[in-house]
Design an enzyme around this catalytic site. Structure first.
Site, mmCIF file in Angstrom:
data_model
loop_
_atom_site.group_PDB
_atom_site.id
_atom_site.type_symbol
_atom_site.label_atom_id
_atom_site.label_comp_id
_atom_site.label_asym_id
_atom_site.label_seq_id
_atom_site.Cartn_x
_atom_site.Cartn_y
_atom_site.Cartn_z
ATOM 1 C CD GLU A 212 -26.878 -60.379 16.420
ATOM 2 O OE1 GLU A 212 -28.073 -60.337 16.082
ATOM 3 O OE2 GLU A 212 -26.269 -59.411 16.869
ATOM 4 N NE ARG B 116 -26.845 -53.187 12.080
ATOM 5 C CZ ARG B 116 -27.952 -52.961 12.782
ATOM 6 N NH1 ARG B 116 -27.953 -53.114 14.090
ATOM 7 N NH2 ARG B 116 -29.063 -52.596 12.171
ATOM 8 C CG HIS C 28 -29.962 -58.053 17.687
ATOM 9 N ND1 HIS C 28 -29.126 -58.085 16.589
ATOM 10 C CD2 HIS C 28 -30.575 -56.850 17.661
ATOM 11 C CE1 HIS C 28 -29.259 -56.947 15.914
ATOM 12 N NE2 HIS C 28 -30.130 -56.189 16.543
#
Lengths: 307, 307
Positions: free
Chosen positions: B248, B219, B267
């Site tokens: 993000e 994370r 990601h």
């Protein structure tokens, strides 16, 4: 008393180790044209200046430059650094392949452009197949890395021999096309022998799967430059990683630098980048200095000379 | 008859597989606010519009966005995609680490600049030590990849349990500092629980060796942004690879993009980039649709909700 010019950089401890080998050897660390022996890669153009030279121990495994006509006087013994660089070259090639497969070269390129963009599917490591063309010392170490991740490994060897347990298939060179036709990655780690020059033609690349990658850490002249450009321009395969080139260093203005699907490293795979490589070299040098002092036959003599 | 909105892209064969599960389910592939169930990650902001919603099956393992207050009506069941992405995340993290260790990010940067320059020593894979912080499904798969190459593996787990055979040491979180203090690579693969927010402080990084690298595929809020900048600016460790960030997507103008020792991916580690991940997801969806049609308890129910 023999004078040995050590042309590689050593720390005090390493110097001491070599100096302790024999009282009949005098080691010098500055260029000395009176040397009877040289340890390390010196310029081939200078070798005739060493009038007393009896032996050259290179620090590389490749010796192409030293067997050319007029480089070494007849009678000078040439020994090369067999297996010293195998592990570092294998690891470099192995990680370059994984980087291509996981599209991390593309993500790095995107990073340069500040682009946040996912790049789609990648291959699962343990479901891959790889071919290693040139199944010598590097090839064997590479095979062990690949098998450690569950990758199916096909070896290709010049001469016939029994398949080692740790690979899945072994072919001889005459079945090269078959060996590389259904794999995700082809590693080329062959030596610079005459029969390997321009061995990988456009037809060879066309035998490969379009989604495959090729990693060359052997010799740059395996692929003619015009073939390389055609493979890249026509996207015959998905990616290439090259550590070696026909002309090195690669020209600053070479168009090769700019192909996104080509990963370039500067003949850096086997450059003593692992401590263990240098230790292995020192072990070999110690062994050969011992033999030299005793007048025994040296290890890894290269008998080949170009006419 | 229950209506299930399938919000992931399926081919005909995959649709057929799910449609064959039960005559009591009607699957639709376009957004439908009358749906009783949703398969896939839809916008959390839209969920209250689904008045008939009984169940949401996410396609991710992380569910932070769906347990926030006001996102799901009380009584709506949330299930997440446990272990579906573990292999792809582990492989992505694994190769990012190897790329950093072998300086291939730097060689790629040099390639952009047409620079032929060797970059010095690298680490030998089989002599490395790695710590995996968060020893769950991803951590276990990562450990197997690392052990396959002979890397020494230290796991760090929240709760005490027996050390599995395939790792070398296992610590609990209270000994985090000890676990990461003498390794070449630290992998952080913890879930986004409250206790993990900003867990890695500047002091944590200072516990690591200066030549170590950190790979975060867990994370983004594990590391506060100001800590991240300080680690980078002061070169507290040798390199970082981050797939996740506090905000993000990463802002186009973020200075983070330009740190050479930081490798950024968007990601993308667990994005169904492996076919097997999607297959695992479809297996889970099939199982849960079967249970849903029969009125049985679903697999991997998330009971956690933010107050």
């Amino acid at each position: 008393m023999k004078k040995v010019y050590v042309a590689v950089s050593l720390n005090e401890q390493q110097k001491q180790r070599l100096e302790n080998i024999s009282e009949d050897l005098r080691l010098v660390y500055e260029k000395d044209y009176d040397a009877n022996a040289i340890v390390g890669n010196v310029s081939p153009l200078e070798l005739l200046k060493y009038k007393e030279l009896e032996w050259l121990q290179t620090s590389a495994v490749g010796y192409d430059a030293y067997i050319k006509k007029g480089v070494l006087r007849p009678g000078v013994i040439l020994t090369n650094a067999v297996d010293v660089h195998s592990q570092e070259v294998a690891e470099h090639a192995f990680v370059m392949m994984l980087m291509l497969i996981k599209k991390l070269h593309t993500y790095r390129d995107n990073q340069h452009e500040h682009i946040w963009q996912e790049e789609g599917k990648v291959k699962e490591i343990g479901k891959m197949k790889a071919a290693i063309v040139g199944f010598g010392n590097i090839g064997k170490r590479l095979a062990k890395l690949l098998k450690g991740l569950g990758i199916y490994v096909i070896g290709v060897k010049r001469t016939e021999s029994a398949k080692p347990d740790y690979i899945d298939e072994l072919y001889t060179s005459k079945d090269l096309d078959k060996a590389i036709s259904d794999v995700d990655a082809v590693f080329t780690v062959m030596p610079g022998t005459k029969e390997n020059v321009h061995l990988f033609t456009l037809d060879t690349f066309k035998m490969m799967r379009p989604d495959a990658v090729l990693i060359n850490v052997g010799r740059g002249n395996l692929i003619a430059e015009d073939v390389l450009y055609e493979v890249l321009d026509k996207h015959i395969i998905a990616g290439l990683a090259l550590d070696v080139f026909e002309k090195e260093p690669l020209d600053k203005n070479s168009p090769l630098w700019d192909y996104p699907q080509l990963l370039i490293t500067p003949h850096a795979a086997g450059f003593f980048h692992l401590d263990s490589a240098f230790e292995a070299f020192l072990d070999l040098v110690s062994e050969n200095l011992t033999r030299y002092a005793k007048g025994e036959e040296l290890k890894y003599i290269v008998s080949e000379r170009e006419a």
